[in-house]
Scaffold this motif. Sequence first.
Motif, PDB file in Angstrom:
ATOM      1  N   THR A   2       0.830  -1.210   0.000  1.00 38.88           N
ATOM      2  CA  THR A   2       0.000   0.000   0.000  1.00 38.88           C
ATOM      3  C   THR A   2       0.859   1.252   0.000  1.00 38.88           C
ATOM      4  OG1 THR A   2      -1.793  -1.140   1.139  1.00 38.88           O
ATOM      5  CG2 THR A   2      -1.761   1.251   1.301  1.00 38.88           C
ATOM      6  N   SER A   3       1.933   1.262   0.780  1.00 38.64           N
ATOM      7  CA  SER A   3       2.834   2.414   0.829  1.00 38.64           C
ATOM      8  C   SER A   3       4.253   1.925   1.051  1.00 38.64           C
ATOM      9  CB  SER A   3       2.433   3.369   1.958  1.00 38.64           C
ATOM     10  OG  SER A   3       3.304   4.492   2.012  1.00 38.64           O
ATOM     11  N   THR A   4       5.216   2.586   0.407  1.00 40.64           N
ATOM     12  CA  THR A   4       6.629   2.215   0.543  1.00 40.64           C
ATOM     13  C   THR A   4       7.419   3.406   1.076  1.00 40.64           C
ATOM     14  OG1 THR A   4       6.435   0.640  -1.281  1.00 40.64           O
ATOM     15  CG2 THR A   4       8.658   1.298  -0.639  1.00 40.64           C
ATOM     16  N   PHE A   5       8.202   3.151   2.118  1.00 35.78           N
ATOM     17  CA  PHE A   5       8.988   4.164   2.829  1.00 35.78           C
ATOM     18  C   PHE A   5      10.457   3.927   2.480  1.00 35.78           C
ATOM     19  CE2 PHE A   5      11.144   6.144   6.319  1.00 35.78           C
ATOM     20  CZ  PHE A   5      10.271   7.009   6.957  1.00 35.78           C
ATOM     21  N   HIS A   6      11.087   4.894   1.795  1.00 36.37           N
ATOM     22  CA  HIS A   6      12.472   4.769   1.333  1.00 36.37           C
ATOM     23  C   HIS A   6      13.384   5.614   2.213  1.00 36.37           C
ATOM     24  CE1 HIS A   6       9.732   4.248  -2.089  1.00 36.37           C
ATOM     25  NE2 HIS A   6      10.651   3.548  -2.708  1.00 36.37           N
ATOM     26  N   ILE A   7      14.563   5.075   2.561  1.00 37.36           N
ATOM     27  CA  ILE A   7      15.487   5.736   3.492  1.00 37.36           C
ATOM     28  C   ILE A   7      16.829   6.011   2.812  1.00 37.36           C
ATOM     29  CG2 ILE A   7      16.723   5.505   5.681  1.00 37.36           C
ATOM     30  CD1 ILE A   7      14.503   3.579   6.585  1.00 37.36           C
ATOM     31  N   CYS A   8      17.341   7.249   2.946  1.00 38.32           N
ATOM     32  CA  CYS A   8      18.684   7.673   2.526  1.00 38.32           C
ATOM     33  C   CYS A   8      18.975   7.254   1.087  1.00 38.32           C
ATOM     34  CB  CYS A   8      19.726   7.156   3.507  1.00 38.32           C
ATOM     35  SG  CYS A   8      21.305   8.052   3.394  1.00 38.32           S
ATOM     36  N   TRP A   9      19.980   6.370   0.852  1.00 42.58           N
ATOM     37  CA  TRP A   9      20.256   5.952  -0.527  1.00 42.58           C
ATOM     38  C   TRP A   9      19.040   5.261  -1.135  1.00 42.58           C
ATOM     39  CZ3 TRP A   9      20.349   1.259  -3.157  1.00 42.58           C
ATOM     40  CH2 TRP A   9      20.867   1.318  -4.466  1.00 42.58           C
ATOM     41  N   GLY A  10      18.279   4.547  -0.323  1.00 46.86           N
ATOM     42  CA  GLY A  10      17.048   3.946  -0.823  1.00 46.86           C
ATOM     43  C   GLY A  10      16.083   4.999  -1.339  1.00 46.86           C
ATOM     44  N   ALA A  11      16.053   6.180  -0.683  1.00 43.41           N
ATOM     45  CA  ALA A  11      15.211   7.283  -1.153  1.00 43.41           C
ATOM     46  C   ALA A  11      15.728   7.822  -2.485  1.00 43.41           C
ATOM     47  CB  ALA A  11      15.169   8.392  -0.107  1.00 43.41           C
ATOM     48  N   GLN A  12      17.041   7.987  -2.585  1.00 40.62           N
ATOM     49  CA  GLN A  12      17.608   8.471  -3.850  1.00 40.62           C
ATOM     50  C   GLN A  12      17.365   7.471  -4.974  1.00 40.62           C
ATOM     51  OE1 GLN A  12      21.725   9.346  -3.016  1.00 40.62           O
ATOM     52  NE2 GLN A  12      21.231  11.222  -1.879  1.00 40.62           N
ATOM     53  N   ALA A  13      17.515   6.180  -4.660  1.00 39.27           N
ATOM     54  CA  ALA A  13      17.294   5.146  -5.664  1.00 39.27           C
ATOM     55  C   ALA A  13      15.841   5.141  -6.124  1.00 39.27           C
ATOM     56  CB  ALA A  13      17.682   3.779  -5.105  1.00 39.27           C
ATOM     57  N   GLY A  14      14.910   5.262  -5.163  1.00 35.93           N
ATOM     58  CA  GLY A  14      13.497   5.277  -5.512  1.00 35.93           C
ATOM     59  C   GLY A  14      13.114   6.499  -6.325  1.00 35.93           C
ATOM     60  N   LEU A  15      13.625   7.670  -5.942  1.00 42.70           N
ATOM     61  CA  LEU A  15      13.327   8.890  -6.696  1.00 42.70           C
ATOM     62  C   LEU A  15      13.865   8.801  -8.115  1.00 42.70           C
ATOM     63  CD1 LEU A  15      14.023  11.549  -3.924  1.00 42.70           C
ATOM     64  CD2 LEU A  15      11.831  11.183  -5.089  1.00 42.70           C
ATOM     65  N   PHE A  16      15.029   8.198  -8.271  1.00 41.52           N
ATOM     66  CA  PHE A  16      15.615   8.061  -9.611  1.00 41.52           C
ATOM     67  C   PHE A  16      14.823   7.059 -10.449  1.00 41.52           C
ATOM     68  CE2 PHE A  16      18.603   5.855 -12.490  1.00 41.52           C
ATOM     69  CZ  PHE A  16      18.978   6.927 -13.293  1.00 41.52           C
ATOM     70  N   HIS A  17      14.542   5.904  -9.878  1.00 39.95           N
ATOM     71  CA  HIS A  17      13.879   4.859 -10.651  1.00 39.95           C
ATOM     72  C   HIS A  17      12.436   5.223 -10.999  1.00 39.95           C
ATOM     73  CE1 HIS A  17      12.841   0.960 -12.201  1.00 39.95           C
ATOM     74  NE2 HIS A  17      11.873   0.835 -11.314  1.00 39.95           N
ATOM     75  N   HIS A  18      11.687   5.726 -10.029  1.00 39.44           N
ATOM     76  CA  HIS A  18      10.269   5.997 -10.260  1.00 39.44           C
ATOM     77  C   HIS A  18      10.026   7.333 -10.962  1.00 39.44           C
ATOM     78  CE1 HIS A  18       9.002   2.524  -8.002  1.00 39.44           C
ATOM     79  NE2 HIS A  18       9.560   2.943  -6.877  1.00 39.44           N
TER      80      HIS A  18
END
Length: 305
Positions: free
Chosen positions: A136-152
Amino acid sequence: MPIKIPDALPARHVLENENVFVIGETRALHQDIRPLRILILNLMPLKIATETHLLRALSNSPLQVEVDFLMTSSHVSKNTPREHLFAFYKVFDEVRSNKYDGMIITGAPVELLDFEEVNYWPELTEIMDWSKTNATSTFHICWGAQAGLFHHFGIKKYPLEKKMFGIFKHTVEQPEEPLMRGFNDLYHAPHSRYTEVKENDILEHPDLVLLSKSKKAGVYMVMSKDRRQVFVTGHSEYDASTLKEEYDRDLAKGLDIAIPDNYFPDDNPENEPLVLWRSHASLLYSNWLNYYVYQATPFQLEQIQ
């Protein structure tokens, strides 16, 4: 209400000693309530420490939470005992057919590599695509946030002149957003990273909302407009000693590392660190669980789409 974790997980004893309300699998089986199912993709090298950090953050809620830990199969962790991984972790093929109320994707010490150079990048992108229909919702942290912002969303990351390292003040940009409810106008959060995303890139994207930022540390919290993706560029889940441990580790390696900003009293590493972010971290995770997971997820998990 408790957080449900495996009976033998090392974090259980740490959290119980802190009077954190946890419940073992055996006892949870006798309760007639559906827990929230949260999948944690743990990309951090010290996985046991990260488990404790995240379980502590998730525990401050009136909701029962059940956690599955996920690791990549395309990268073998060198810093976590294999017995621990075999006992408590799954690989993607084992959860591919599952649905989850929420998912957390941690950071990873690979910031200076281009995303495509990370050896598990193809697997990670497959998991991130899967999360859009299976959580339902995905919470991205630090490099995971950067990776998610780049990919999505195609948001690039940029190298910093020096490591963003310490405790920084942040402002709330969208106080009406449920994720920010109860936040002070000015609050603290830890950062430990060598790269950043640019504020203008976030503001110019039609599907993203900037929730919080720092004058010194830059973008902190971003959300997709459908509220199903949350991106946090710092480490609100860190405990009191984590930055000290990173500082000592880097010194031992002979790296040119500065004392973490606003962390040691009088900037003296001999002093005990001050914890300035604990209440914000608890509020952040409880708001996410309540408003973005519990109140948004269907009771029948198979209905998530």
